[in-house]
Motif scaffolding. Structure first.
Motif, PDB file in Angstrom:
ATOM      1  N   PRO A 164       0.663  -1.198   0.175  1.00  0.00           N
ATOM      2  CA  PRO A 164       0.270   0.093   0.130  1.00  0.00           C
ATOM      3  C   PRO A 164       0.882   1.039   0.005  1.00  0.00           C
ATOM      4  O   PRO A 164       0.610   2.558  -0.515  1.00  0.00           O
ATOM      5  CB  PRO A 164      -1.065  -0.266   1.152  1.00  0.00           C
ATOM      6  N   THR A 165       1.901   1.569   0.088  1.00  0.00           N
ATOM      7  CA  THR A 165       2.972   1.853   0.187  1.00  0.00           C
ATOM      8  C   THR A 165       3.498   2.226  -0.588  1.00  0.00           C
ATOM      9  O   THR A 165       4.988   3.502  -0.772  1.00  0.00           O
ATOM     10  CB  THR A 165       3.657   2.694   1.785  1.00  0.00           C
ATOM     11  N   GLN A 166       3.752   1.908  -1.730  1.00  0.00           N
ATOM     12  CA  GLN A 166       4.691   1.654  -2.669  1.00  0.00           C
ATOM     13  C   GLN A 166       6.477   0.693  -2.192  1.00  0.00           C
ATOM     14  O   GLN A 166       7.216   1.527  -2.543  1.00  0.00           O
ATOM     15  CB  GLN A 166       5.116   2.379  -3.284  1.00  0.00           C
ATOM     16  N   ALA A 167       6.437   0.755  -0.862  1.00  0.00           N
ATOM     17  CA  ALA A 167       7.909   0.240  -0.391  1.00  0.00           C
ATOM     18  C   ALA A 167       8.370  -0.875  -1.082  1.00  0.00           C
ATOM     19  O   ALA A 167       9.726  -0.635  -1.151  1.00  0.00           O
ATOM     20  CB  ALA A 167       7.095  -0.118   1.227  1.00  0.00           C
ATOM     21  N   SER A 168       7.762  -1.689  -0.865  1.00  0.00           N
ATOM     22  CA  SER A 168       7.477  -2.855  -2.177  1.00  0.00           C
ATOM     23  C   SER A 168       7.985  -2.196  -3.224  1.00  0.00           C
ATOM     24  O   SER A 168       7.279  -1.960  -4.478  1.00  0.00           O
ATOM     25  CB  SER A 168       7.281  -3.544  -2.582  1.00  0.00           C
ATOM     26  N   CYS A 202       8.399   1.812   4.837  1.00  0.00           N
ATOM     27  CA  CYS A 202       7.818   0.338   5.004  1.00  0.00           C
ATOM     28  C   CYS A 202       6.613   0.604   6.385  1.00  0.00           C
ATOM     29  O   CYS A 202       7.513   1.175   6.681  1.00  0.00           O
ATOM     30  CB  CYS A 202       8.328  -1.239   4.519  1.00  0.00           C
ATOM     31  N   ILE A 203       5.299   0.324   6.317  1.00  0.00           N
ATOM     32  CA  ILE A 203       4.698   0.638   7.434  1.00  0.00           C
ATOM     33  C   ILE A 203       4.540  -1.041   8.384  1.00  0.00           C
ATOM     34  O   ILE A 203       4.163  -0.908   9.194  1.00  0.00           O
ATOM     35  CB  ILE A 203       3.507   0.972   7.316  1.00  0.00           C
ATOM     36  N   GLY A 204       5.004  -2.064   7.695  1.00  0.00           N
ATOM     37  CA  GLY A 204       5.129  -3.312   8.443  1.00  0.00           C
ATOM     38  C   GLY A 204       3.903  -4.156   8.399  1.00  0.00           C
ATOM     39  O   GLY A 204       3.549  -4.784   9.768  1.00  0.00           O
ATOM     40  N   CYS A 205       2.645  -3.674   7.849  1.00  0.00           N
ATOM     41  CA  CYS A 205       1.455  -4.181   7.788  1.00  0.00           C
ATOM     42  C   CYS A 205       1.828  -6.030   6.660  1.00  0.00           C
ATOM     43  O   CYS A 205       0.759  -6.834   6.924  1.00  0.00           O
ATOM     44  CB  CYS A 205       1.050  -3.217   6.068  1.00  0.00           C
ATOM     45  N   ARG A 206       2.934  -5.973   6.699  1.00  0.00           N
ATOM     46  CA  ARG A 206       3.179  -7.724   6.339  1.00  0.00           C
ATOM     47  C   ARG A 206       2.188  -8.378   4.983  1.00  0.00           C
ATOM     48  O   ARG A 206       2.160  -9.442   5.090  1.00  0.00           O
ATOM     49  CB  ARG A 206       2.898  -8.768   7.243  1.00  0.00           C
ATOM     50  N   TYR A 207       1.528  -7.117   4.081  1.00  0.00           N
ATOM     51  CA  TYR A 207       0.716  -7.476   2.854  1.00  0.00           C
ATOM     52  C   TYR A 207       1.463  -8.481   1.739  1.00  0.00           C
ATOM     53  O   TYR A 207       1.180  -9.593   1.377  1.00  0.00           O
ATOM     54  CB  TYR A 207       0.458  -6.293   2.239  1.00  0.00           C
ATOM     55  N   CYS A 208       3.137  -8.072   1.813  1.00  0.00           N
ATOM     56  CA  CYS A 208       3.854  -8.614   0.806  1.00  0.00           C
ATOM     57  C   CYS A 208       3.645 -10.203   1.390  1.00  0.00           C
ATOM     58  O   CYS A 208       4.311 -10.261   0.975  1.00  0.00           O
ATOM     59  CB  CYS A 208       4.599  -7.799   0.824  1.00  0.00           C
TER      60      CYS A 208
HETATM   61  S1  SF4 Z   1       4.942  -4.523   5.142  1.00  0.00           S
HETATM   62 FE1  SF4 Z   1       5.828  -5.231   3.057  1.00  0.00          FE
HETATM   63  S2  SF4 Z   1       3.196  -4.295   1.670  1.00  0.00           S
HETATM   64 FE2  SF4 Z   1       3.475  -3.623   3.984  1.00  0.00          FE
HETATM   65  S3  SF4 Z   1       4.374  -1.470   3.853  1.00  0.00           S
HETATM   66 FE3  SF4 Z   1       6.205  -3.097   4.197  1.00  0.00          FE
HETATM   67  S4  SF4 Z   1       6.457  -3.569   2.246  1.00  0.00           S
HETATM   68 FE4  SF4 Z   1       4.589  -2.730   2.134  1.00  0.00          FE
END
Ligand code: SF4
Lengths: 238, 122
Positions: free
Chosen positions: A117-121, A136-142
């Motif tokens: 959701p944040t384009q961190a990946s 990265c907000i640590g949501c762990r979707y990836c």
């Molecule tokens: S945990 Fe994964 S999906 Fe969530 S913000 Fe970080 S890199 Fe993106």
């Protein structure tokens, strides 16, 4: 590096930064000459070819090298980071086993990037899939999206990280193909550590590279090719 | 008008002097010539770091002299190799004075690479 090249770098280094112009207090417009490494090129596609026939059961050298290079603890508990793991697969009909290392497969169409959701990946121009920990907000979707279970979440506060590999609590991480080494012209730590030469690293787009020739001459597969993610990591002998 | 002016001046001079006297005494480490002058860096280092982080992480452009590592390399204390270990360490000293929390060092190494390497071999 040639002599001229060194001088050029020196010159650019001293003049670099001189072209930053203040357009408003606290706001800068950078025109800095990039002297040190150029941006990753989309002409390159970094990849690996893993020859399972060469990979020895019980050998863990690549994993150890990865842990050391990237400052991982080496523990394998549920909350420990693992960027590369050794797995053994067995054909139950005849007992034949193969041993292989698994890590981020550096997909051309990475599901982790799709869901973030944040384009961190993101995928770098040269095909390396990374996490920008600043975002990265640590949501762990990836982690949920990755079919290879390649990603780990950092649960605890870390200290004494390798200056080349910043990593910390509350963010997700995975194999970076040793991007800090690649940018210096070195190969990933795992490929370097494998004494059996089971891990071949190179540019899949470079017609002169060993990996380019090998994927065209030997039977290689991508794991879960049915997902059509076109991973940059390929396996031989599966 | 002139009275007001001199009154203002009287108020401002001690304030300026006081600010100078209270300014944190920093352990600048090796120090030496920075990529920019001190005043510029005081005001703008955060923009430079943020700009450089995006260039490096997302595009792979690494400028050695402007790398985060380079800041630590020069400014880590020569006694404990760190930019955060003590009250007067280079980053901490000023940030405490300015009351600005930094989270850089939750991920980035706050020590010189050589210090970390030494620890490993011990
Ligand atoms: S945990 Fe994964 S999906 Fe969530 S913000 Fe970080 S890199 Fe993106």
């Amino acid at each position: 590096m040639s002599d001229i090249d060194t001088q050029r770098r020196q010159f650019l280094k001293t003049s670099a930064g001189a072209a930053a112009i203040a357009i408003a207090p606290g706001m800068m417009l950078y025109q800095t000459v990039r002297a040190d490494t150029a941006a990753a090129s989309s002409k390159v596609r970094w990849g690996m070819l893993i020859d399972t026939a060469q990979c020895k059961e019980g050998c863990n050298d690549c994993v150890t090298a990865c842990n050391k290079e990237n400052g991982l603890s080496g523990k394998t508990g549920a909350t420990d980071s693992q960027w590369i793991r050794k797995i053994e697969i067995k054909d139950i009909s005849n007992g034949h086993t193969v041993s292989l290392p698994m890590m981020c497969q550096h997909c051309e169409h990475p599901p982790c990037v799709d869901v973030c959701p944040t384009q961190a990946s993101f995928k770098r121009a040269d095909g390396i899939v990374l996490v920008d920990r600043h975002l990265c907000i640590g949501c762990r979707y990836c982690m949920m999206a990755c079919p290879y279970k390649a990603r780990s979440f950092v649960h605890e506060t870390l200290t004494d990280q390798n200056p080349d590999v910043p990593r910390g609590k509350g963010t997700v991480e995975s194999c970076s193909l040793c991007v800090h080494r690649i940018d210096k012209g070195q190969i990933p730590a795992c490929a370097e550590a494998c004494q059996n030469k089971a891990i071949l690293f190179g540019d899949l787009n470079d017609a002169n590279s060993e990996i380019y020739k090998k994927v065209r001459s030997a039977a290689t597969v991508q794991i879960r090719a049915d997902l059509q993610l076109n991973p940059g990591v390929r396996y031989q002998g599966l | 008008m002139r009275l007001l002016g001199s009154l203002l001046l009287c108020l401002c001079i001690p304030a300026a002097l006081a600010a100078e006297a209270n300014a944190p005494k920093l352990d600048v480490g090796k120090g030496g010539e920075c990529v920019k002058d001190t005043q510029w860096m005081r005001k703008n280092h955060m923009h430079m770091l943020k700009h450089q982080r995006n260039e490096t992480v997302r595009k792979g452009v690494r400028v050695e002299a402007e790398a985060f590592k380079a800041c630590v390399e020069c400014h880590a204390s020569t006694s404990d190799n760190s930019v955060t270990a003590r009250e007067d360490s280079f980053c901490v000293g000023c940030h405490r004075y300015a009351a600005v929390k930094i989270d850089c060092f939750e991920c980035h190494a706050s020590k010189r690479k050589e210090a970390l390497a030494k620890k490993e071999t011990k």
